[in-house]
Design a protein around this motif. Sequence first.
Motif, PDB file in Angstrom:
ATOM      1  N   THR A  67       0.814  -1.214   0.000  1.00 41.40           N
ATOM      2  CA  THR A  67       0.000   0.000   0.000  1.00 41.40           C
ATOM      3  C   THR A  67       0.848   1.265   0.000  1.00 41.40           C
ATOM      4  OG1 THR A  67      -0.155   0.256   2.421  1.00 41.40           O
ATOM      5  CG2 THR A  67      -1.761  -1.220   1.355  1.00 41.40           C
ATOM      6  N   GLN A  68       2.149   1.103   0.246  1.00 41.20           N
ATOM      7  CA  GLN A  68       3.079   2.229   0.371  1.00 41.20           C
ATOM      8  C   GLN A  68       2.743   3.109   1.569  1.00 41.20           C
ATOM      9  OE1 GLN A  68       3.264   4.142  -3.529  1.00 41.20           O
ATOM     10  NE2 GLN A  68       4.613   2.537  -4.295  1.00 41.20           N
ATOM     11  N   ALA A  69       2.106   2.497   2.564  1.00 37.70           N
ATOM     12  CA  ALA A  69       1.811   3.215   3.804  1.00 37.70           C
ATOM     13  C   ALA A  69       3.113   3.580   4.508  1.00 37.70           C
ATOM     14  CB  ALA A  69       0.953   2.345   4.717  1.00 37.70           C
ATOM     15  N   HIS A  70       3.154   4.777   5.075  1.00 37.64           N
ATOM     16  CA  HIS A  70       4.303   5.174   5.883  1.00 37.64           C
ATOM     17  C   HIS A  70       3.961   5.111   7.370  1.00 37.64           C
ATOM     18  CE1 HIS A  70       7.923   7.024   7.308  1.00 37.64           C
ATOM     19  NE2 HIS A  70       7.257   8.031   7.841  1.00 37.64           N
ATOM     20  N   GLU A  71       2.879   5.752   7.771  1.00 32.26           N
ATOM     21  CA  GLU A  71       2.495   5.737   9.182  1.00 32.26           C
ATOM     22  C   GLU A  71       1.468   4.636   9.411  1.00 32.26           C
ATOM     23  OE1 GLU A  71       2.164   9.332  11.536  1.00 32.26           O
ATOM     24  OE2 GLU A  71       2.355  10.484   9.687  1.00 32.26           O
ATOM     25  N   SER A 130      -7.168  10.073  20.115  1.00 34.99           N
ATOM     26  CA  SER A 130      -6.136  10.608  19.227  1.00 34.99           C
ATOM     27  C   SER A 130      -6.755  11.012  17.900  1.00 34.99           C
ATOM     28  CB  SER A 130      -5.042   9.563  18.980  1.00 34.99           C
ATOM     29  OG  SER A 130      -4.146  10.028  17.997  1.00 34.99           O
ATOM     30  N   PRO A 131      -6.607  12.264  17.500  1.00 41.12           N
ATOM     31  CA  PRO A 131      -7.152  12.697  16.212  1.00 41.12           C
ATOM     32  C   PRO A 131      -6.241  12.369  15.033  1.00 41.12           C
ATOM     33  CG  PRO A 131      -6.142  14.565  17.309  1.00 41.12           C
ATOM     34  CD  PRO A 131      -6.012  13.388  18.257  1.00 41.12           C
ATOM     35  N   HIS A 132      -5.091  11.767  15.299  1.00 38.33           N
ATOM     36  CA  HIS A 132      -4.113  11.517  14.246  1.00 38.33           C
ATOM     37  C   HIS A 132      -4.668  10.549  13.208  1.00 38.33           C
ATOM     38  CE1 HIS A 132      -0.008  11.630  12.678  1.00 38.33           C
ATOM     39  NE2 HIS A 132      -0.159  10.348  12.384  1.00 38.33           N
ATOM     40  N   GLN A 133      -4.308  10.785  11.947  1.00 37.58           N
ATOM     41  CA  GLN A 133      -4.703   9.878  10.875  1.00 37.58           C
ATOM     42  C   GLN A 133      -3.496   9.070  10.402  1.00 37.58           C
ATOM     43  OE1 GLN A 133      -6.693  12.636   8.058  1.00 37.58           O
ATOM     44  NE2 GLN A 133      -8.538  11.444   8.468  1.00 37.58           N
ATOM     45  N   ALA A 160     -12.413   3.772  12.864  1.00 36.20           N
ATOM     46  CA  ALA A 160     -11.180   3.447  12.153  1.00 36.20           C
ATOM     47  C   ALA A 160     -11.131   4.156  10.805  1.00 36.20           C
ATOM     48  CB  ALA A 160     -11.065   1.938  11.973  1.00 36.20           C
ATOM     49  N   ARG A 161     -12.267   4.216  10.124  1.00 36.29           N
ATOM     50  CA  ARG A 161     -12.298   4.893   8.816  1.00 36.29           C
ATOM     51  C   ARG A 161     -11.990   6.378   8.972  1.00 36.29           C
ATOM     52  NH1 ARG A 161     -16.787   6.258   4.876  1.00 36.29           N
ATOM     53  NH2 ARG A 161     -15.796   6.124   2.835  1.00 36.29           N
ATOM     54  N   GLU A 162     -12.466   6.985  10.059  1.00 35.50           N
ATOM     55  CA  GLU A 162     -12.180   8.398  10.301  1.00 35.50           C
ATOM     56  C   GLU A 162     -10.701   8.639  10.591  1.00 35.50           C
ATOM     57  OE1 GLU A 162     -14.655   9.515  13.536  1.00 35.50           O
ATOM     58  OE2 GLU A 162     -16.542   9.343  12.408  1.00 35.50           O
ATOM     59  N   ARG A 163     -10.018   7.620  11.112  1.00 30.65           N
ATOM     60  CA  ARG A 163      -8.608   7.775  11.494  1.00 30.65           C
ATOM     61  C   ARG A 163      -7.654   7.334  10.391  1.00 30.65           C
ATOM     62  NH1 ARG A 163     -11.029  10.452  14.436  1.00 30.65           N
ATOM     63  NH2 ARG A 163     -11.017  10.435  16.742  1.00 30.65           N
ATOM     64  N   LEU A 164      -8.196   7.035   9.207  1.00 29.14           N
ATOM     65  CA  LEU A 164      -7.368   6.719   8.060  1.00 29.14           C
ATOM     66  C   LEU A 164      -7.327   7.907   7.108  1.00 29.14           C
ATOM     67  CD1 LEU A 164      -8.540   3.078   7.261  1.00 29.14           C
ATOM     68  CD2 LEU A 164      -6.220   3.743   7.935  1.00 29.14           C
ATOM     69  N   VAL A 165      -6.174   8.125   6.502  1.00 25.18           N
ATOM     70  CA  VAL A 165      -6.073   9.152   5.461  1.00 25.18           C
ATOM     71  C   VAL A 165      -6.885   8.700   4.256  1.00 25.18           C
ATOM     72  CG1 VAL A 165      -3.764   9.829   6.231  1.00 25.18           C
ATOM     73  CG2 VAL A 165      -4.027   8.117   4.409  1.00 25.18           C
ATOM     74  N   GLY A 215      -9.894  -3.607   4.235  1.00 17.67           N
ATOM     75  CA  GLY A 215     -10.816  -2.622   3.714  1.00 17.67           C
ATOM     76  C   GLY A 215     -10.102  -1.355   3.299  1.00 17.67           C
ATOM     77  N   GLY A 216     -10.699  -0.663   2.337  1.00 15.90           N
ATOM     78  CA  GLY A 216     -10.113   0.581   1.847  1.00 15.90           C
ATOM     79  C   GLY A 216      -9.609   0.403   0.433  1.00 15.90           C
TER      80      GLY A 216
END
Length: 263
Positions: A67-71, A130-133, A160-165, A215-216
């Motif tokens: 996915t090339q996810a970093h965080e 935590s509001p972090h995405q 979880a969906r809200e906390r994903l970019v 998912g996503g």
Amino acid sequence: MMNLDDVSPLITLARTTTPFGEITIFRNRETGAVAYCHGDHYQSEADPAGISLAAYVHALHALVVQTQAHEVLMIGCAGGTLATMLAATGQAVTVVDIDPEAIRLARQYFALPPGVECHASEGQVFLERSPHQFDAIVVDAFAGDSVPANLRSPVFFRLARERLVPGGCLFFNMFVAHDLDADADRVAALMAEAGFTVRLLDSPGRTERNVIVMGGAVTGLTSPGILLRPTISADDIVTELAQMRFRSARRRAARADEPASKG
């Protein structure tokens, strides 16, 4: 009297009782593998460098890297092998576990790197506070052989969906008993209701197996291979990965709001 450690290939490195159950750490004197046991359930096994000996962990690792996810946020630690592997391939990993002792043991016995950020918290509570995405969220948290009910609820999947970019992915590890066990499909249905595009990675025909519900932005993901080769059982892991297949959620699964059962 002979100590069992004198005759068994497993040496007990640590045993501790926490409010969440008993944790025992074993090492195999023949192979050097280290195992994390919570009650009667083995939750992690790794080579001396902390590389997992479980095929599903290698599948999760390869999928997240694709996915090339970093965080990346991981809910559930145990031995922390996935976090160790993700850190080795350049991901910035945050680990959340309800039991602070799990985090301590992962650092002491499973080579969990000091650069991996860890929090002792319940997973849903952490996301609420935590509001972090994140680019990816991995849920691999078990009480016995089941994921806690709140982590497979509609409320959790919306959170979880809200906390994903935008374009982020959720990966959810499930344990199923056999092909007729619909627990993973129930989770897939709930994730779809929360707005996720859903796929499953499964090994049909095997009993007592892990299924990854994702998912996503997951439609373009390809079959995972081994990216970090452990010094133990690598060929067996490659064989298991080759048996995994993507599939859609089964329509014959029971309604998502019905209680899960094992049998």
